[in-house]
Design a protein around this motif. Structure first.
Motif, PDB file in Angstrom:
ATOM      1  N   ARG A 179       0.837  -1.212   0.000  1.00  0.00           N
ATOM      2  CA  ARG A 179       0.000   0.000   0.000  1.00  0.00           C
ATOM      3  C   ARG A 179       0.865   1.253   0.000  1.00  0.00           C
ATOM      4  O   ARG A 179       0.584   2.223  -0.716  1.00  0.00           O
ATOM      5  N   ALA A 180       1.921   1.248   0.796  1.00  0.00           N
ATOM      6  CA  ALA A 180       2.802   2.417   0.864  1.00  0.00           C
ATOM      7  C   ALA A 180       3.509   2.639  -0.471  1.00  0.00           C
ATOM      8  O   ALA A 180       3.648   3.793  -0.930  1.00  0.00           O
ATOM      9  N   ASN A 181       3.943   1.572  -1.113  1.00  0.00           N
ATOM     10  CA  ASN A 181       4.596   1.706  -2.417  1.00  0.00           C
ATOM     11  C   ASN A 181       3.628   2.211  -3.478  1.00  0.00           C
ATOM     12  O   ASN A 181       3.999   3.024  -4.334  1.00  0.00           O
ATOM     13  N   LYS A 182       2.396   1.743  -3.422  1.00  0.00           N
ATOM     14  CA  LYS A 182       1.388   2.216  -4.372  1.00  0.00           C
ATOM     15  C   LYS A 182       1.081   3.696  -4.146  1.00  0.00           C
ATOM     16  O   LYS A 182       0.937   4.471  -5.090  1.00  0.00           O
ATOM     17  N   THR A 183       1.020   4.082  -2.880  1.00  0.00           N
ATOM     18  CA  THR A 183       0.772   5.493  -2.561  1.00  0.00           C
ATOM     19  C   THR A 183       1.899   6.375  -3.085  1.00  0.00           C
ATOM     20  O   THR A 183       1.657   7.467  -3.619  1.00  0.00           O
ATOM     21  N   ASP A 184       3.145   5.908  -2.951  1.00  0.00           N
ATOM     22  CA  ASP A 184       4.279   6.667  -3.491  1.00  0.00           C
ATOM     23  C   ASP A 184       4.127   6.872  -4.996  1.00  0.00           C
ATOM     24  O   ASP A 184       4.366   7.974  -5.517  1.00  0.00           O
ATOM     25  N   LEU A 185       3.758   5.815  -5.716  1.00  0.00           N
ATOM     26  CA  LEU A 185       3.599   5.921  -7.168  1.00  0.00           C
ATOM     27  C   LEU A 185       2.451   6.855  -7.522  1.00  0.00           C
ATOM     28  O   LEU A 185       2.567   7.670  -8.452  1.00  0.00           O
ATOM     29  N   VAL A 186       1.355   6.751  -6.783  1.00  0.00           N
ATOM     30  CA  VAL A 186       0.206   7.637  -7.019  1.00  0.00           C
ATOM     31  C   VAL A 186       0.615   9.098  -6.842  1.00  0.00           C
ATOM     32  O   VAL A 186       0.258   9.971  -7.645  1.00  0.00           O
ATOM     33  N   GLN A 187       1.376   9.379  -5.805  1.00  0.00           N
ATOM     34  CA  GLN A 187       1.825  10.754  -5.563  1.00  0.00           C
ATOM     35  C   GLN A 187       2.750  11.242  -6.667  1.00  0.00           C
ATOM     36  O   GLN A 187       2.661  12.390  -7.120  1.00  0.00           O
ATOM     37  N   PHE A 188       3.640  10.369  -7.136  1.00  0.00           N
ATOM     38  CA  PHE A 188       4.550  10.740  -8.221  1.00  0.00           C
ATOM     39  C   PHE A 188       3.773  11.070  -9.494  1.00  0.00           C
ATOM     40  O   PHE A 188       4.022  12.087 -10.148  1.00  0.00           O
ATOM     41  N   ILE A 189       2.827  10.215  -9.856  1.00  0.00           N
ATOM     42  CA  ILE A 189       2.049  10.431 -11.074  1.00  0.00           C
ATOM     43  C   ILE A 189       1.186  11.679 -10.934  1.00  0.00           C
ATOM     44  O   ILE A 189       1.059  12.483 -11.876  1.00  0.00           O
ATOM     45  N   GLY A 190       0.602  11.872  -9.767  1.00  0.00           N
ATOM     46  CA  GLY A 190      -0.204  13.071  -9.555  1.00  0.00           C
ATOM     47  C   GLY A 190       0.613  14.348  -9.655  1.00  0.00           C
ATOM     48  O   GLY A 190       0.184  15.328 -10.271  1.00  0.00           O
ATOM     49  N   GLN A 191       1.814  14.320  -9.082  1.00  0.00           N
ATOM     50  CA  GLN A 191       2.665  15.505  -9.071  1.00  0.00           C
ATOM     51  C   GLN A 191       3.194  15.843 -10.463  1.00  0.00           C
ATOM     52  O   GLN A 191       3.270  17.010 -10.847  1.00  0.00           O
ATOM     53  N   HIS A 192       3.552  14.817 -11.241  1.00  0.00           N
ATOM     54  CA  HIS A 192       4.222  15.064 -12.521  1.00  0.00           C
ATOM     55  C   HIS A 192       3.280  15.048 -13.721  1.00  0.00           C
ATOM     56  O   HIS A 192       3.601  15.638 -14.762  1.00  0.00           O
ATOM     57  N   PHE A 193       2.122  14.379 -13.590  1.00  0.00           N
ATOM     58  CA  PHE A 193       1.244  14.254 -14.753  1.00  0.00           C
ATOM     59  C   PHE A 193      -0.194  14.689 -14.471  1.00  0.00           C
ATOM     60  O   PHE A 193      -1.026  14.674 -15.376  1.00  0.00           O
ATOM     61  N   GLY A 194      -0.476  15.032 -13.229  1.00  0.00           N
ATOM     62  CA  GLY A 194      -1.799  15.547 -12.908  1.00  0.00           C
ATOM     63  C   GLY A 194      -2.905  14.514 -12.919  1.00  0.00           C
ATOM     64  O   GLY A 194      -4.089  14.874 -12.909  1.00  0.00           O
ATOM     65  N   GLU A 195      -2.568  13.232 -12.944  1.00  0.00           N
ATOM     66  CA  GLU A 195      -3.578  12.170 -12.943  1.00  0.00           C
ATOM     67  C   GLU A 195      -3.789  11.659 -11.519  1.00  0.00           C
ATOM     68  O   GLU A 195      -2.825  11.427 -10.788  1.00  0.00           O
ATOM     69  N   ARG A 196      -5.047  11.455 -11.156  1.00  0.00           N
ATOM     70  CA  ARG A 196      -5.378  10.936  -9.830  1.00  0.00           C
ATOM     71  C   ARG A 196      -5.694   9.453  -9.934  1.00  0.00           C
ATOM     72  O   ARG A 196      -6.647   9.058 -10.608  1.00  0.00           O
ATOM     73  N   LEU A 197      -4.884   8.652  -9.289  1.00  0.00           N
ATOM     74  CA  LEU A 197      -5.102   7.200  -9.266  1.00  0.00           C
ATOM     75  C   LEU A 197      -5.508   6.766  -7.861  1.00  0.00           C
ATOM     76  O   LEU A 197      -5.176   7.432  -6.880  1.00  0.00           O
ATOM     77  N   ASP A 198      -6.190   5.657  -7.780  1.00  0.00           N
ATOM     78  CA  ASP A 198      -6.672   5.135  -6.499  1.00  0.00           C
ATOM     79  C   ASP A 198      -5.751   4.010  -6.034  1.00  0.00           C
ATOM     80  O   ASP A 198      -5.740   2.926  -6.637  1.00  0.00           O
ATOM     81  N   PRO A 199      -4.986   4.216  -4.978  1.00  0.00           N
ATOM     82  CA  PRO A 199      -4.066   3.162  -4.525  1.00  0.00           C
ATOM     83  C   PRO A 199      -4.782   1.936  -3.974  1.00  0.00           C
ATOM     84  O   PRO A 199      -4.162   0.885  -3.787  1.00  0.00           O
ATOM     85  N   ARG A 200      -6.099   2.054  -3.721  1.00  0.00           N
ATOM     86  CA  ARG A 200      -6.849   0.903  -3.219  1.00  0.00           C
ATOM     87  C   ARG A 200      -7.246  -0.056  -4.346  1.00  0.00           C
ATOM     88  O   ARG A 200      -7.643  -1.193  -4.085  1.00  0.00           O
ATOM     89  N   SER A 201      -7.146   0.410  -5.587  1.00  0.00           N
ATOM     90  CA  SER A 201      -7.499  -0.441  -6.731  1.00  0.00           C
ATOM     91  C   SER A 201      -6.380  -1.426  -7.031  1.00  0.00           C
ATOM     92  O   SER A 201      -5.251  -1.271  -6.564  1.00  0.00           O
ATOM     93  N   LEU A 202      -6.715  -2.437  -7.817  1.00  0.00           N
ATOM     94  CA  LEU A 202      -5.714  -3.402  -8.265  1.00  0.00           C
ATOM     95  C   LEU A 202      -4.855  -2.738  -9.340  1.00  0.00           C
ATOM     96  O   LEU A 202      -5.382  -2.271 -10.357  1.00  0.00           O
ATOM     97  N   PHE A 203      -3.553  -2.680  -9.119  1.00  0.00           N
ATOM     98  CA  PHE A 203      -2.642  -2.080 -10.099  1.00  0.00           C
ATOM     99  C   PHE A 203      -2.211  -3.164 -11.086  1.00  0.00           C
ATOM    100  O   PHE A 203      -1.401  -4.032 -10.773  1.00  0.00           O
ATOM    101  N   ASP A 204      -2.787  -3.090 -12.279  1.00  0.00           N
ATOM    102  CA  ASP A 204      -2.559  -4.049 -13.364  1.00  0.00           C
ATOM    103  C   ASP A 204      -1.565  -3.393 -14.324  1.00  0.00           C
ATOM    104  O   ASP A 204      -1.897  -2.406 -14.984  1.00  0.00           O
ATOM    105  N   VAL A 205      -0.334  -3.940 -14.418  1.00  0.00           N
ATOM    106  CA  VAL A 205       0.769  -3.203 -15.038  1.00  0.00           C
ATOM    107  C   VAL A 205       1.389  -3.956 -16.206  1.00  0.00           C
ATOM    108  O   VAL A 205       1.704  -5.155 -16.097  1.00  0.00           O
TER     109      VAL A 205
END
Length: 841
Positions: free
Chosen positions: A534-560
């Motif tokens: 969860r903490a790693n997903k939150t870090d990625l969400v914050q990075f994407i939000g800060q650099h690309f303005g997209e809001r992702l939900d860290p509670r969702s399944l991250f399919d990569v």
């Protein structure tokens, strides 16, 4: 010496120049800010601070580097020379701090001064000296060779502009220049005194030497200078620092003074410009003739400079040329360095005047060849005319090698001209070509694939005739990745959790991760495992939000799915699944699904139009789905621009599901699949490449398998595969393709994605439609498993626990013992105050 040296800290306490304690690092940092950057804090930029820290770390590397070079020189140690057109190293600072064992001390030193340590790490430009897996594998191998204390040199090209930076504009990939050198590179040291000259074109002359022997002299019509730039590659918690030597092309003279004096300034610098073009850019587009010429020139530039450098080392250590193969074990990383076979023969026969038979024996004993592809179109061939004009002497040598080789083949296979034609180094069907994979096979004593399935298929398909001839040459060396970068540095939370659970021994022996398996049954440990994710997903969400303005939900399944964009890797199969899921929700808004975030990343080759259209398709699907109020909070699609090593370090620790869905029999190995598995992601995949071995080791119950096998694919192909049968036989895939074709995801433009649809319905060369139904059913299994958090966590823990085999340390041990026959050389640090310089008069 023993009283001064502290082996626990790898430092001489009285010498604060290279100490590893926080206070010494802090003083060194400030010294470099002042003396190296010429700045004081009021004027210093973030880049100044980064460079000050980089030079502080480099000082400590140099101590080990010099000690390593001294030991190798003194002992004349047998050395691995890893020849690769790509080295995708990633950023150096953080990795070097991990390998020195001072990551925490450096962070504390920097933060005590009020600086943001993470910002300093992010300041480093990443060298884009590779496309993907091939170059990243080379980087992992260099790390492991240093960690295992194997004497080694990595030889490559110092491309001024690496792989392009990728922007996404209106859903399309847009390529931008990669200016990785714009702020300099603190990790490299230029070695102009070791520059060599490389010839091109011209003609050959026959003459008799003083003993009356017939010799050949090559007279090039153009000469380029190759200048080496050296970077230290440090092992993990060892004193070994090997060298990555990258070559830069320069003109032998700055410009033609005679032409300049006649008033033609631009003509005077033209030769300088054309010379330096050779290392200007990574893999120029080879569709036009000019691009083909440049790529061939790059490949020869790499191998000639590297082999000449090896002869310099041989002479410096007073080793006979007859012992070249005893001093060096040269590994060709794919076919790009295959010209090394005929170049070594030229240097031995034409320059060192060895008899052909002796030179050929040395050459075969020196080289080994790693094959990285099962795609026939990826096996390099050079048109004979181009080869002749660029490298006339080398074509003569290729002919001679081929004549002697085919004489052996005719004796072995009497009356089989078809086999002789298949094995020939020259492709005679239509336009004549030099086959580089054949040259590599004939000129090597060992040939290996990079996964068990890949090696088996090599023996059965693209290199079958060579395996029939020389089965003893073939072996498998399954790829691996370095845990230093891909766990210790990129996933510190997981590293700490594992170390607390099973102790630190796994950090030096990754197969000790197996001790983690019993923890899968510990409920409290599973909860802590989920907290890390969860903490790693939150870090990625914050990075994407800060650099690309997209809001992702860290509670969702991250399919990569992050990898190079290619039809055989089947990102479009993934896209079809997303559309199918979208249609299910539109048709039944009450349908219960696990919320998913689909993350993509990867670059399409600039001239690969279908791959670029797949990028557009993914982004266009995302643009519609992400704005649909009926779907909000349930599905999200995001394409992360400019996927590279640093972004991989963010993504792998955060992934829940790893998409490894290439057509069976097409992927040689894969290494991204290993990085995901090590970081606790579960795999949905086909039986392709190293997926086969991953599934065997983590257990079939902990792997989501779908798709036709390689044998079944071959059967479909042989029976006359008709993708339209699958289209008409499955209402869901029919609806998905029809929706895309209707212009729904392209603002009403029915033509935009028609080339992809025509390809799927017409030929479908990668069997997307054949595997679609199984893929959808398997994704339903993923959905079910993820709902059970305890089950998913248990599966994830077991994936990591059984992934130790996929360390590049294991791969390199196998190369070391079975191909290179080279011994490890422990390094003792030199006391800087005891170094004596002897000047030879």
């Amino acid at each position: 010496m023993d009283k001064l040296y502290n082996p626990e800290r790898d430092v001489f306490p009285e010498d604060e120049r290279t100490g590893l304690d926080k206070d010494i690092i802090r003083r060194a940092f400030l010294d470099h800010l002042f003396f190296s950057q010429g700045k004081f804090p009021a004027l210093a930029t973030l880049n100044d601070y980064y460079l000050a820290l980089a030079y502080t770390v480099r000082d400590r590397l140099l101590h080990r580097w010099i000690s390593t070079a001294a030991a190798y020189t003194e002992q004349g140690a047998r050395t691995v020379c890893y020849l690769s057109a790509e080295f995708l190293m990633g950023t150096h600072l953080g990795n070097n701090l991990v390998n020195l064992g001072i990551l925490d001390d450096a962070r504390a030193a920097v933060e005590d001064m009020g600086l943001d340590f993470k910002e300093l790490l992010r300041q480093e430009e990443e060298p884009g000296l590779g496309n993907g897996g091939l170059g990243r594998l080379a980087a992992c191998f260099l790390d492991s060779m240093a960690t295992l204390q194997i004497p080694a040199l990595g030889y490559g090209i110092r491309y001024e502009f690496g792989i392009f930076d990728q922007d996404i504009v209106d859903g399309w990939q847009v390529e931008k220049t990669d200016k990785w050198l714009r702020f300099g590179n603190p990790w490299e040291i230029q070695r102009p005194e070791w520059a060599v000259e490389i010839g091109y074109g011209g003609h050959t002359e026959r003459y008799h030497d003083e003993q009356g022997h017939l010799r050949v002299r090559w007279v090039p019509d153009r000469v380029v200078k190759a200048v080496p730039y050296d970077t230290p590659i440090l092992g993990y918690r060892t004193n070994t620092a090997n060298t990555l030597r990258l070559w830069r092309a320069e003109s032998p003279e700055a410009f033609d003074l005679g032409v300049f004096n006649r008033g033609d300034y631009y003509g005077a610098v033209d030769r300088k410009i054309s010379s330096e073009n050779i290392t200007k850019v990574l893999y120029p587009n080879d569709e036009p003739l000019q691009g083909k010429v440049l790529r061939l020139e790059q490949q020869y530039f790499l191998v000639s400079a590297s082999l000449q450098d090896m002869f310099r080392i041989l002479d410096r250590q007073h080793i006979s040329v007859e012992q070249f193969h005893e001093k060096f074990a040269a590994q060709m990383n794919d076919t790009h360095p295959a010209l090394a076979v005929c170049e070594l023969m030229r240097l031995l026969v034409d320059e060192r005047h060895l008899p052909w038979e002796r030179a050929w024996d040395i050459t075969q004993k020196t080289f080994a060849y790693t094959n990285h592809t099962l795609l026939p179109e990826a096996l390099e061939q050079w048109p004979l005319d181009l080869f002749s004009r660029t490298l006339p002497r080398h074509l003569e040598i290729v002919y001679e090698i081929n004549d002697r080789f085919l004489d052996q083949v005719r004796v072995r296979y009497l009356g089989d001209p078809a086999r002789v034609a298949r094995l020939s180094l020259i492709n005679e069907t239509g336009e004549r070509f030099v086959r580089m994979a054949h040259l590599a096979c004939v000129g090597s004593h060992a040939i290996n694939g990079v996964a068990a399935l890949h090696t088996d298929l090599l023996k059965q398909t693209v290199l079958k005739d060579f395996h029939d001839l020389w089965p003893e040459k073939f072996s498998n060396k399954t790829n691996g990745v370095t845990p230093r970068r891909w766990i210790f540095f990129s996933n510190p939370r997981l590293t700490a959790l594992i170390t607390e659970a099973i102790g630190p021994a796994w950090m030096r022996d990754l197969e000790r991760l197996a001790d983690l398996a019993p923890m899968a049954e510990d409920g409290a440990f599973r909860e802590r495992w989920r907290a890390v994710k969860r903490a790693n997903k939150t870090d990625l969400v914050q990075f994407i939000g800060q650099h690309f303005g997209e809001r992702l939900d860290p509670r969702s399944l991250f399919d990569v799915q992050v990898k190079r964009i290619h039809e055989y890797k089947r990102q479009h199969l993934n896209a079809l699944h997303i559309v199918a899921t979208y249609l299910r929700l539109k048709n039944d808004p009450t349908r219960d699904i696990v919320p998913r975030t689909y993350l993509f990343g990867g670059k399409a080759a600039p001239a690969y139009h279908k791959a670029k259209l797949i990028v557009k398709l993914i982004n266009s699907i995302g643009a519609v789905i992400n704005q649909d109020p009926d779907i909000r909070g349930r599905l999200k699609v995001f394409f992360l621009p400019n996927f590279h090593v640093s972004n991989g370090q963010r993504i792998y620790p955060a992934a829940d599901l790893s998409e490894q869905i290439s057509t069976a029999g097409k992927e040689a190995s894969g290494t991204g699949n290993m990085k995901f598995t090590l970081n606790g992601a579960l795999t949905i995949g086909t039986l392709d490449g190293a997926n086969v071995e991953i599934r065997e080791r983590v257990g079939a119950d902990n792997f989501f398998l779908f798709g036709h096998t390689e044998a079944q694919i071959a059967g479909l192909r042989q029976a006359g595969y008709r993708p339209l049968d699958f289209y008409h036989g499955n209402e869901e895939i029919e609806a998905v393709i029809d929706l895309i074709g209707s212009g729904y995801f392209s603002r009403g433009d029915r033509k935009l994605f028609q080339p992809l649809i025509d390809d799927l319905l017409g030929q479908d060369p990668y069997f997307v439609l054949a595997d679609f139904a199984q893929y959808m059913a398997c994704q339903d299994q993923v959905d079910t498993a993820y709902r059970d958090a305890e089950r998913w966590s248990r599966m994830a823990i077991l994936n990591t626990a059984h992934a130790g085999f996929f360390s590049s340390d294991r791969s390199i041990r196998e190369y070391q013992q079975e191909i290179w026959r080279v011994s490890s050389v422990p390094i003792t640090l030199i006391n800087p105050d005891e170094v004596k310089v002897t000047v030879m008069q």
